[in-house]
Design a protein around this motif. Sequence first.
Motif, PDB file in Angstrom:
ATOM      1  N   ASP A 208      26.693  41.461  -0.013  1.00 41.10           N
ATOM      2  CA  ASP A 208      25.525  41.784  -0.832  1.00 41.10           C
ATOM      3  C   ASP A 208      25.880  41.743  -2.321  1.00 41.10           C
ATOM      4  O   ASP A 208      25.107  41.244  -3.147  1.00 41.10           O
TER       5      ASP A 208
ATOM      6  N   ARG B  61      20.213  42.500   0.422  1.00 36.38           N
ATOM      7  CA  ARG B  61      19.371  41.733  -0.499  1.00 36.38           C
ATOM      8  C   ARG B  61      19.710  40.244  -0.437  1.00 36.38           C
ATOM      9  O   ARG B  61      19.367  39.480  -1.329  1.00 36.38           O
ATOM     10  N   THR B  62      20.383  39.860   0.607  1.00 34.65           N
ATOM     11  CA  THR B  62      20.698  38.460   0.853  1.00 34.65           C
ATOM     12  C   THR B  62      20.185  38.090   2.249  1.00 34.65           C
ATOM     13  O   THR B  62      19.991  38.969   3.093  1.00 34.65           O
TER      14      THR B  62
ATOM     15  N   SER C  90      17.341  39.290   8.996  1.00 30.66           N
ATOM     16  CA  SER C  90      16.127  38.599   8.559  1.00 30.66           C
ATOM     17  C   SER C  90      15.595  37.688   9.658  1.00 30.66           C
ATOM     18  O   SER C  90      14.384  37.522   9.816  1.00 30.66           O
TER      19      SER C  90
ATOM     20  N   SER D 249      13.500  35.513  -3.846  1.00 26.68           N
ATOM     21  CA  SER D 249      14.227  36.530  -4.613  1.00 26.68           C
ATOM     22  C   SER D 249      14.770  37.590  -3.664  1.00 26.68           C
ATOM     23  O   SER D 249      14.356  37.686  -2.500  1.00 26.68           O
ATOM     24  N   ALA D 250      15.678  38.415  -4.175  1.00 25.81           N
ATOM     25  CA  ALA D 250      16.263  39.478  -3.356  1.00 25.81           C
ATOM     26  C   ALA D 250      15.190  40.445  -2.865  1.00 25.81           C
ATOM     27  O   ALA D 250      15.202  40.884  -1.711  1.00 25.81           O
ATOM     28  N   ASP D 251      14.236  40.774  -3.736  1.00 25.79           N
ATOM     29  CA  ASP D 251      13.160  41.693  -3.346  1.00 25.79           C
ATOM     30  C   ASP D 251      12.302  41.095  -2.236  1.00 25.79           C
ATOM     31  O   ASP D 251      11.889  41.804  -1.308  1.00 25.79           O
TER      32      ASP D 251
ATOM     33  N   VAL E 114      14.189  41.332   1.155  1.00 25.28           N
ATOM     34  CA  VAL E 114      14.145  42.688   1.711  1.00 25.28           C
ATOM     35  C   VAL E 114      12.756  42.994   2.264  1.00 25.28           C
ATOM     36  O   VAL E 114      12.604  43.557   3.359  1.00 25.28           O
ATOM     37  N   GLU E 115      11.726  42.606   1.516  1.00 23.63           N
ATOM     38  CA  GLU E 115      10.355  42.882   1.933  1.00 23.63           C
ATOM     39  C   GLU E 115      10.003  42.164   3.234  1.00 23.63           C
ATOM     40  O   GLU E 115       9.406  42.746   4.140  1.00 23.63           O
TER      41      GLU E 115
END
Length: 317
Positions: free
Chosen positions: A148, A189-190, A212, A298-300, A303-304
């Motif tokens: 991360d 976040r990856t 993910s 993006s990282a966000d 995660v989302e």
Amino acid sequence: MRSYLDFEKPVAELEAKADELRALDAKGEGYSLAEEIGKLEGKAAAALRDLYGALTPWQKTLVARHPQRPHFKDYCAALITEFTPLAGDRAFGEDEAIVGGFGRFRGEPVCVLGQEKGDSTETRIRHNFGMPKPEGYRKAVRLMELADRFGLPVLSFVDTAGAYPGIEAEERGQAEAIARSTECCLALRTPSVALVIGEGGSGGAIAIAAASRVMMLEHAIYSVISPEGAASILWRDTARAQDAATGMKITAQDLLRFGVIDRIVSEPTGGAHRDPETAIARAGDAIAASLADFAGLSADEIVERRAEKFLAIGRAL
């Protein structure tokens, strides 16, 4: 030497007859047995295709546990170059039930984690039959946090009957270690991709499989408890494991329908143990396709999307 499961006896008999004729043909007695050998091979292939086209959940369980099925070390050796393993949790010690490190997947740097069962008496004991202890999960957290920090994708290969249930594991905080590892998976976040290559047993599996993208090989299983364990609780009779396996919905096909996993990776006819190279190559293609889905996010957003995926499980049932 090929190992056959009980339900594969019709195939075993046909292939044994073909081997006998092949041995006679090799002696060169002046007549060819090629035609008879070809017929037997055709019958064996057809029988195998019919068997594996209609496996029961219990039969899939046996295939997922096949001793010759490729393990994490085989996938790592074939798919990961420049692999550098890292050891220890920096708190207690090293647990070889989980192997992890950094390398390159198709030229790109990645973090790799996997449960290794071993394939001989010596290696099975060394890897504790793929059942991690708390230090194994804490090592996994250490490696995921490193990944991360440097923005590297995480690849997880799941193959465990479950986390080690011994007294020493409980004394060192097994439940807390599993929870922390699961939390770390969800917070990455990856991009992360998990592939169940054999057994996905309970929290021992989900601790590195909350990814993910979660995929399963066609004949792998993924469940909260083993069929034998469920049978012993429900009926106090492990002989009813077949009934438990059917009711638990542990196959890749059931779990895809329920939204627990995202993709099924097809296996060669007869299971991954009959053609490991093809099975591993297909797994590599599926992993590459999954990672490509996250390119440019993006990282966000990563995660989302992962949070949305897990929160959605069970809502549409």
